[in-house]
Design a protein around this motif. Sequence first.
Motif, short mmCIF file in Angstrom:
data_model
loop_
_atom_site.label_atom_id
_atom_site.label_comp_id
_atom_site.label_asym_id
_atom_site.label_seq_id
_atom_site.Cartn_x
_atom_site.Cartn_y
_atom_site.Cartn_z
N ILE A 17 0.80 -1.19 0.07
CA ILE A 17 -0.03 -0.04 0.13
C ILE A 17 0.80 1.16 -0.06
O ILE A 17 0.63 2.17 -0.67
CB ILE A 17 -1.18 -0.14 1.21
CG1 ILE A 17 -1.93 -1.05 1.23
CG2 ILE A 17 -1.74 1.36 1.56
CD1 ILE A 17 -2.85 -1.21 2.14
N VAL A 18 1.89 1.27 0.88
CA VAL A 18 2.80 2.56 1.03
C VAL A 18 3.52 2.82 -0.28
O VAL A 18 3.64 3.85 -0.92
CB VAL A 18 3.77 2.18 2.15
CG1 VAL A 18 4.78 3.35 1.98
CG2 VAL A 18 3.02 2.36 3.30
N HIS A 19 4.09 1.53 -0.93
CA HIS A 19 4.76 1.68 -2.21
C HIS A 19 3.70 2.07 -3.38
O HIS A 19 4.16 3.01 -4.23
CB HIS A 19 5.28 0.24 -2.79
CG HIS A 19 5.74 0.26 -4.01
ND1 HIS A 19 7.25 0.74 -4.13
CD2 HIS A 19 5.43 -0.08 -5.16
CE1 HIS A 19 7.39 0.68 -5.42
NE2 HIS A 19 6.59 -0.08 -5.98
N PHE A 20 2.45 1.61 -3.39
CA PHE A 20 1.55 2.02 -4.46
C PHE A 20 1.31 3.60 -4.17
O PHE A 20 1.43 4.45 -5.19
CB PHE A 20 -0.03 1.49 -4.01
CG PHE A 20 -1.07 1.96 -5.05
CD1 PHE A 20 -1.13 1.57 -6.45
CD2 PHE A 20 -1.76 2.93 -4.75
CE1 PHE A 20 -2.09 1.87 -7.23
CE2 PHE A 20 -2.77 3.43 -5.48
CZ PHE A 20 -2.94 2.86 -6.65
N PHE A 21 1.07 4.13 -3.12
CA PHE A 21 0.92 5.76 -2.91
C PHE A 21 2.26 6.44 -2.94
O PHE A 21 2.18 7.81 -3.23
CB PHE A 21 0.34 5.97 -1.52
CG PHE A 21 -1.14 5.56 -1.77
CD1 PHE A 21 -2.16 6.39 -2.32
CD2 PHE A 21 -1.62 4.50 -1.13
CE1 PHE A 21 -3.35 6.09 -2.45
CE2 PHE A 21 -3.15 4.15 -1.13
CZ PHE A 21 -3.89 4.84 -2.01
N GLU A 22 3.34 5.95 -2.97
CA GLU A 22 4.63 6.51 -3.26
C GLU A 22 4.77 6.68 -4.75
O GLU A 22 5.54 7.73 -4.96
CB GLU A 22 5.93 5.80 -2.72
CG GLU A 22 5.83 5.71 -1.41
CD GLU A 22 7.15 4.63 -0.64
OE1 GLU A 22 7.64 3.72 -1.59
OE2 GLU A 22 7.59 4.98 0.50
N GLN A 23 4.07 6.23 -5.70
CA GLN A 23 4.29 6.35 -7.09
C GLN A 23 3.24 7.53 -7.40
O GLN A 23 1.85 7.43 -7.44
CB GLN A 23 3.72 5.05 -7.81
CG GLN A 23 4.51 3.95 -7.23
CD GLN A 23 6.12 3.87 -7.46
OE1 GLN A 23 6.45 4.33 -8.53
NE2 GLN A 23 6.63 3.46 -6.48
#
Length: 125
Positions: A17-23
């Motif tokens: 989830i964190v990785h998704f929103f970092e993009q």
Amino acid sequence: EALETIQDIGPIVAQHIVHFFEQSHNRDVIKKLINAGIHWPTIEIATEQPLAGNTYVLTGTLTKMSRDEAKAMLIALGAKVAGSVSKNTTAVFAGEKAGSKLTKAESLNVPVKTEADLIKIIQLN
């Protein structure tokens, strides 16, 4: 860390989830969807979770609400709603024309409750 406090979210899902929103491109797509008029329903989660630790299964046809609505209300109260019956199931809420899940609950001695019982539990909490 805050994501991991949510039921059924562990470190791997939280990291995804964190990785998704970092993009930035993912955030851009979300902004475009919102600007196009797409909105997600707000789900209010009770601050107290009186049904935390309980697992319920819904089966059959409910007449007073949809199964999705019932599931959302139970989850908002802290319960887990499973798709199949096991010995760890707290209770099965059986509507009209309940089938194999009802049979399995009875064979495992899992309590079977009615839609009226479901409504009472939701209203009391």
